[in-house]
Design a protein around this motif. Sequence first.
Motif, PDB file in Angstrom:
ATOM      1  N   SER A  59       2.494   1.660  -3.498  1.00 52.47           N
ATOM      2  CA  SER A  59       1.566   1.968  -4.598  1.00 52.47           C
ATOM      3  C   SER A  59       0.778   3.246  -4.385  1.00 52.47           C
ATOM      4  O   SER A  59       0.052   3.687  -5.293  1.00 52.47           O
ATOM      5  N   ALA A  60       0.859   3.839  -3.203  1.00 53.30           N
ATOM      6  CA  ALA A  60       0.058   5.040  -2.924  1.00 53.30           C
ATOM      7  C   ALA A  60       0.325   6.168  -3.914  1.00 53.30           C
ATOM      8  O   ALA A  60      -0.619   6.812  -4.412  1.00 53.30           O
TER       9      ALA A  60
ATOM     10  N   ARG B 221       4.763  11.876  -0.657  1.00 51.69           N
ATOM     11  CA  ARG B 221       5.407  10.770  -1.346  1.00 51.69           C
ATOM     12  C   ARG B 221       6.599  10.247  -0.540  1.00 51.69           C
ATOM     13  O   ARG B 221       6.816   9.032  -0.405  1.00 51.69           O
TER      14      ARG B 221
ATOM     15  N   TYR C 239       0.995   6.057  -6.981  1.00 53.88           N
ATOM     16  CA  TYR C 239       0.416   5.730  -8.286  1.00 53.88           C
ATOM     17  C   TYR C 239      -1.106   5.684  -8.221  1.00 53.88           C
ATOM     18  O   TYR C 239      -1.781   5.885  -9.248  1.00 53.88           O
ATOM     19  N   ARG C 240      -1.643   5.393  -7.045  1.00 50.21           N
ATOM     20  CA  ARG C 240      -3.096   5.291  -6.906  1.00 50.21           C
ATOM     21  C   ARG C 240      -3.751   6.630  -6.597  1.00 50.21           C
ATOM     22  O   ARG C 240      -4.932   6.829  -6.858  1.00 50.21           O
ATOM     23  N   ILE C 241      -3.006   7.551  -5.993  1.00 55.10           N
ATOM     24  CA  ILE C 241      -3.555   8.851  -5.590  1.00 55.10           C
ATOM     25  C   ILE C 241      -2.863   9.916  -6.422  1.00 55.10           C
ATOM     26  O   ILE C 241      -1.653  10.174  -6.268  1.00 55.10           O
ATOM     27  N   ALA C 242      -3.613  10.526  -7.292  1.00 56.26           N
ATOM     28  CA  ALA C 242      -3.045  11.543  -8.180  1.00 56.26           C
ATOM     29  C   ALA C 242      -2.809  12.846  -7.435  1.00 56.26           C
ATOM     30  O   ALA C 242      -3.522  13.190  -6.488  1.00 56.26           O
TER      31      ALA C 242
ATOM     32  N   GLN D  53       0.823  -1.214   0.000  1.00 52.40           N
ATOM     33  CA  GLN D  53       0.000   0.000   0.000  1.00 52.40           C
ATOM     34  C   GLN D  53       0.852   1.258   0.000  1.00 52.40           C
ATOM     35  O   GLN D  53       0.551   2.246  -0.681  1.00 52.40           O
TER      36      GLN D  53
END
Length: 457
Positions: free
Chosen positions: A252-253, A265, A255-258, A249
């Motif tokens: 990938s955060a 980050r 990439y999943r949250i624009a 999680q």
Amino acid sequence: MSDEAPTPPPARSRLRRAGGVPAQLATALRTPARTAQPLFAQAPKAWQRLLPHAVVGIFVVTLLPVTITVLTDDYGAAGGWAGALGVAQTVPLLLALTRPLPAWLLVLGADVLGALLLTRADEVGGHAWPWPPMTLIGYLVLMACLGLRASVRTLVGVWLATGAVSLVLALFRPAGTTDTSALLFVLSGTVLALTGALRGLGDARQRIAEQEVISEAERSRRTLLEERARIARELHDVVAHHMSVITVQADSAPYRIAGMPEPVREEFAAIAASARESLGEMRRLLTVLRGDGTNGGGEGTALAPQPGIGRLQQLVEATVRAGQPVELSLAAGAVGVAPPAVDLSAYRIVQEALANVVRHAPGATTRVAVTADEDEVLVLVVNGPARDAVVEVESSGTGHGLVGMRERVRLTGGTLDTGPLPDGGFRVAARLPLGDGAGPTGPVVPDAAKDTNEEGS
């Protein structure tokens, strides 16, 4: 439930139960821990503790008048000296029950003084000297008390001192007397050897019983630690799964949250790095727990998925195929609601309970019930009395039985109640909380009683 290993019964109680009358005699002959204690103070029964007092009292009451009479009538000693010697030679025997060595010094001094005074008695010729018959008997009673209390070195010293005193007194031997020096030397040595051997037997049996207690305590503690290590190895997969989810999680955060700001980050990257580092530390911890593999099973066992409540049906079916009649009542809401630790604990508790039934109550009808609500999981395993001969036919359990159940319940903060039933069966009931407060500080209800279902578990 206490973290300590079960406390074994006291060594003296185990000794009495194990050997019957010989063991009780050995306990009675045991040297008291404190010098002020009377002889046989460690005896298990009141009459045994009073026996030395009665025996010595009878000897004192008997020897005192006999000594005075013999000294005055047979040896012709003066009445005053005869009375003083009688008291000095017999009354200190009462002290021998608590302090035999000082009593020996008093009696030996009185006997030597009496022998020297008898050299001037009018009718000493033709009689025993330097130790008259009454002196011999009293001295041997004293030797018996000393042999049951003193060390071997002390007994040898007393015996040699007795011989040396007799040898010196032989230089003053009156003419026409019967020398009893060698007789006392031989008899005192025999009594000291016999009573010292009896006392040594009691000490040896006591040390053996105490060593057995220590060994049993060590075995119990080792079993407890082994079971905790096994549970820790199993929980590794549970914790590793959650850490892996956190890592995925966090990675990938972005990439999943624009539109995620750079500081956020970086924070997610730090979280992912910490999670991966924690996973590495867990792998090293698991390597330590598994050791050489003798406790954790083979590599296939270590990599296999951990079971849960959803696999109880397979467990029961395997037990039924082995010839054990088992009925399973599994509530629909019990599968998939429990956290991994509780899910695994419930499965293992049922597994251990069924293994105990197969071992100790083969052929008994067994009922397994697992229910769950929003607060807890309830596990109940009840079996009837054994219908077949008790034989060792199953070996898939952990070998730790109720110890493992208690540790698993303690891990989840639940309660455990185990005990025999009136009809000869056995019951295992566990409550495993589902809330956040579950943890190793939760109480565990001790089993009400233990029967053969626990032996060998």
